[in-house]
Design an enzyme around this catalytic site. Structure first.
Site, PDB file in Angstrom:
ATOM      1  N   GLN A 101       0.850  -1.194   0.000  1.00  0.00           N
ATOM      2  CA  GLN A 101       0.000   0.000   0.000  1.00  0.00           C
ATOM      3  C   GLN A 101       0.884   1.242   0.000  1.00  0.00           C
ATOM      4  O   GLN A 101       0.386   2.359  -0.087  1.00  0.00           O
ATOM      5  CB  GLN A 101      -0.876   0.021   1.258  1.00  0.00           C
ATOM      6  CG  GLN A 101      -1.823  -1.159   1.376  1.00  0.00           C
ATOM      7  CD  GLN A 101      -2.385  -1.264   2.789  1.00  0.00           C
ATOM      8  OE1 GLN A 101      -3.421  -0.713   3.110  1.00  0.00           O
ATOM      9  NE2 GLN A 101      -1.688  -1.981   3.652  1.00  0.00           N
ATOM     10  N   ASN A 102       2.192   1.028   0.107  1.00  0.00           N
ATOM     11  CA  ASN A 102       3.119   2.162   0.196  1.00  0.00           C
ATOM     12  C   ASN A 102       3.393   2.755  -1.182  1.00  0.00           C
ATOM     13  O   ASN A 102       3.531   2.024  -2.165  1.00  0.00           O
ATOM     14  CB  ASN A 102       4.435   1.728   0.838  1.00  0.00           C
ATOM     15  CG  ASN A 102       4.222   1.204   2.241  1.00  0.00           C
ATOM     16  OD1 ASN A 102       3.174   1.452   2.832  1.00  0.00           O
ATOM     17  ND2 ASN A 102       5.184   0.471   2.773  1.00  0.00           N
ATOM     18  N   VAL A 103       3.530   4.084  -1.207  1.00  0.00           N
ATOM     19  CA  VAL A 103       3.812   4.747  -2.481  1.00  0.00           C
ATOM     20  C   VAL A 103       5.312   5.041  -2.615  1.00  0.00           C
ATOM     21  O   VAL A 103       5.745   5.671  -3.566  1.00  0.00           O
ATOM     22  CB  VAL A 103       2.961   6.031  -2.638  1.00  0.00           C
ATOM     23  CG1 VAL A 103       1.488   5.683  -2.757  1.00  0.00           C
ATOM     24  CG2 VAL A 103       3.178   7.003  -1.473  1.00  0.00           C
ATOM     25  N   HIS A 119      -1.570   1.305  -4.297  1.00  0.00           N
ATOM     26  CA  HIS A 119      -1.903   2.726  -4.084  1.00  0.00           C
ATOM     27  C   HIS A 119      -1.049   3.653  -4.955  1.00  0.00           C
ATOM     28  O   HIS A 119      -0.946   4.849  -4.678  1.00  0.00           O
ATOM     29  CB  HIS A 119      -1.739   3.099  -2.602  1.00  0.00           C
ATOM     30  CG  HIS A 119      -2.825   2.542  -1.739  1.00  0.00           C
ATOM     31  ND1 HIS A 119      -2.825   2.617  -0.363  1.00  0.00           N
ATOM     32  CD2 HIS A 119      -3.987   1.910  -2.058  1.00  0.00           C
ATOM     33  CE1 HIS A 119      -3.926   2.043   0.117  1.00  0.00           C
ATOM     34  NE2 HIS A 119      -4.634   1.595  -0.887  1.00  0.00           N
ATOM     35  N   CYS A 127      -1.065  12.374 -16.122  1.00  0.00           N
ATOM     36  CA  CYS A 127      -1.703  13.545 -16.710  1.00  0.00           C
ATOM     37  C   CYS A 127      -3.215  13.343 -16.688  1.00  0.00           C
ATOM     38  O   CYS A 127      -3.706  12.321 -17.187  1.00  0.00           O
ATOM     39  CB  CYS A 127      -1.189  13.726 -18.139  1.00  0.00           C
ATOM     40  SG  CYS A 127      -2.050  15.057 -18.996  1.00  0.00           S
ATOM     41  N   GLY A 186       3.225  -4.554   8.867  1.00  0.00           N
ATOM     42  CA  GLY A 186       3.259  -3.110   9.107  1.00  0.00           C
ATOM     43  C   GLY A 186       2.066  -2.349   8.569  1.00  0.00           C
ATOM     44  O   GLY A 186       2.214  -1.223   8.089  1.00  0.00           O
ATOM     45  N   ALA A 230       9.747  -3.922  12.417  1.00  0.00           N
ATOM     46  CA  ALA A 230       9.809  -4.721  11.180  1.00  0.00           C
ATOM     47  C   ALA A 230      11.235  -5.139  10.838  1.00  0.00           C
ATOM     48  O   ALA A 230      11.459  -6.244  10.334  1.00  0.00           O
ATOM     49  CB  ALA A 230       9.204  -3.921  10.026  1.00  0.00           C
TER      50      ALA A 230
HETATM   51  P1  OAD Z   1      -1.102   2.964   9.134  1.00  0.00           P
HETATM   52  O1  OAD Z   1      -0.438   4.205   9.583  1.00  0.00           O
HETATM   53  O2  OAD Z   1      -2.584   2.918   9.188  1.00  0.00           O
HETATM   54  O3  OAD Z   1      -0.567   1.732  10.007  1.00  0.00           O
HETATM   55  C1  OAD Z   1       0.797   1.544  10.230  1.00  0.00           C
HETATM   56  C2  OAD Z   1       1.017   0.239  10.984  1.00  0.00           C
HETATM   57  O4  OAD Z   1       2.407   0.027  11.073  1.00  0.00           O
HETATM   58  C3  OAD Z   1       0.449   0.216  12.399  1.00  0.00           C
HETATM   59  O5  OAD Z   1      -0.304  -0.977  12.584  1.00  0.00           O
HETATM   60  C4  OAD Z   1       1.702   0.239  13.280  1.00  0.00           C
HETATM   61  O6  OAD Z   1       1.547  -0.528  14.475  1.00  0.00           O
HETATM   62  C5  OAD Z   1       2.722  -0.424  12.379  1.00  0.00           C
HETATM   63  N1  OAD Z   1       4.121  -0.022  12.645  1.00  0.00           N
HETATM   64  C6  OAD Z   1       4.600   1.203  13.000  1.00  0.00           C
HETATM   65  N2  OAD Z   1       5.931   1.179  13.121  1.00  0.00           N
HETATM   66  C7  OAD Z   1       6.324  -0.091  12.830  1.00  0.00           C
HETATM   67  C8  OAD Z   1       7.583  -0.767  12.772  1.00  0.00           C
HETATM   68  N3  OAD Z   1       8.736  -0.136  13.019  1.00  0.00           N
HETATM   69  N4  OAD Z   1       7.585  -2.073  12.447  1.00  0.00           N
HETATM   70  C9  OAD Z   1       6.448  -2.744  12.198  1.00  0.00           C
HETATM   71  N5  OAD Z   1       5.227  -2.164  12.219  1.00  0.00           N
HETATM   72  C10 OAD Z   1       5.164  -0.858  12.526  1.00  0.00           C
HETATM   73  O7  OAD Z   1      -0.541   2.634   7.674  1.00  0.00           O
HETATM   74  P2  OAD Z   1      -1.164   1.669   6.564  1.00  0.00           P
HETATM   75  O8  OAD Z   1      -1.855   0.510   7.173  1.00  0.00           O
HETATM   76  O9  OAD Z   1      -0.107   1.405   5.576  1.00  0.00           O
HETATM   77  O10 OAD Z   1      -3.496   5.281   1.828  1.00  0.00           O
HETATM   78  O11 OAD Z   1      -2.242   2.621   5.910  1.00  0.00           O
HETATM   79  C11 OAD Z   1      -2.964   2.176   4.799  1.00  0.00           C
HETATM   80  C12 OAD Z   1      -3.273   3.330   3.890  1.00  0.00           C
HETATM   81  O12 OAD Z   1      -3.860   4.406   4.649  1.00  0.00           O
HETATM   82  C13 OAD Z   1      -2.080   3.993   3.256  1.00  0.00           C
HETATM   83  O13 OAD Z   1      -1.627   3.343   2.108  1.00  0.00           O
HETATM   84  C14 OAD Z   1      -2.579   5.366   2.927  1.00  0.00           C
HETATM   85  C15 OAD Z   1      -3.271   5.661   4.240  1.00  0.00           C
HETATM   86  O14 OAD Z   1      -4.260   6.596   4.201  1.00  0.00           O
HETATM   87  C16 OAD Z   1      -3.741   6.357   1.048  1.00  0.00           C
HETATM   88  O15 OAD Z   1      -3.151   7.418   1.186  1.00  0.00           O
HETATM   89  C17 OAD Z   1      -4.787   6.130  -0.008  1.00  0.00           C
END
Ligand code: OAD
Length: 245
Positions: A101-103, A119, A127, A186, A230
């Site tokens: 999901q990371n950009v 994502h 464009c 993560g 991680a």
């Molecule tokens: P979140 O910020 O929602 O969740 C991050 C997760 O990473 C949490 O469960 C933390 O516990 C975990 N975490 C933090 N530090 C860590 C580490 N050092 N090692 C392991 N885990 C760790 O991020 P996402 O789930 O990726 O979308 O969010 C999903 C989507 O929401 C993103 O792609 C983005 C956002 O809005 C868009 O922008 C469309």
């Protein structure tokens, strides 16, 4: 085949903020102001500046892949090398399917060959006039012209915003249906459709593993959890997988 889903937590130790942790991006800016098509219509400069800041950060010397990205690349390389992996599975059916999901581009910089960016990618632009996509490493401004159709002020980062449809959904569904193990790394697991993958694989009786700093709200649905940063937890899990014949 192993299906791996990654989220912002895997890049945290690389120097990039997560979204929903207590110091996360969505505690500092409103999603509605910077990550929706409506925000871009209302105040395009603000949206472009938000991504310009994040793009510069990603390209800075302070950000680099960490041991978790490297371990996933090692896993892909080792599984692909295993006798029988290629002929029986073929090019279209790799032994590891990695969806992020990371950009950011940290999986690629860590050595992963196949990465599905559901994502989108922050280092690419698209464009809105001709819909072409291209790599874009500098700031995006309203003065910029599309290198393909020359339209001015119609370029945006090639990232999926809220209310938009994520990329590669068919490929992801196909791989969810054929995986033997699902691993979530993560991610808070609250953003759809990625949040539904766990229920899909559980419905197919596929074992699921969670790797996170701490158990998420869905932890009880996973068969096993590896908890901690991680950079430590992912290599530990990868070592265990590769120990098995
Ligand atoms: P979140 O910020 O929602 O969740 C991050 C997760 O990473 C949490 O469960 C933390 O516990 C975990 N975490 C933090 N530090 C860590 C580490 N050092 N090692 C392991 N885990 C760790 O991020 P996402 O789930 O990726 O979308 O969010 C999903 C989507 O929401 C993103 O792609 C983005 C956002 O809005 C868009 O922008 C469309």
């Amino acid at each position: 085949m192993i299906f791996v889903l990654t989220g912002a937590g895997i890049s945290k130790e690389s120097g990039l903020d997560t979204f929903r942790d207590k110091d996360g991006l969505w505690t500092k800016v409103n999603i509605e102001d910077v990550a929706t098509p409506r925000a871009f219509k209302k105040d395009p400069k603000r949206v472009l500046d938000f991504y310009n800041f994040r793009r510069r950060e990603l390209l800075s010397d302070n950000v680099a892949p960490n041991a978790a990205h490297l371990a996933l690349a090692r896993l892909e390389a080792e599984l692909t090398k295993r006798p029988g992996a290629k002929p029986s599975r073929g090019k279209d059916k790799p032994p590891l399917f990695l969806v992020t999901q990371n950009v950011d581009n940290l999986h690629e910089r860590g050595g992963s060959k196949q990465v599905c960016h559901t994502h989108g990618r922050m280092l690419w632009a698209k464009c809105e006039a001709c819909h072409k996509k291209f790599e874009w490493l500098k700031d995006l401004t309203l003065e910029d012209r599309c290198p393909v159709c020359q339209a001015q002020g119609r370029l945006r980062p090639d990232v999926v915003w809220f209310e938009e449809i994520p990329y590669h959904l068919e490929e992801i569904e196909r791989n969810l249906a054929r995986c033997d193990l699902f691993v979530s790394i993560g991610t808070s697991g609250v953003v759809y459709p990625a949040a539904s993958y766990l229920r899909v694989v559980k419905g197919l009786n596929v074992p699921a593993v969670e790797i996170n700093l701490a158990p998420t709200g869905a932890a009880n649905l996973y068969d096993k959890g590896y908890y901690g940063p991680a950079s430590q937890a992912v290599p530990r899990w990868v070592d265990e997988v590769l120990e098995k014949p």
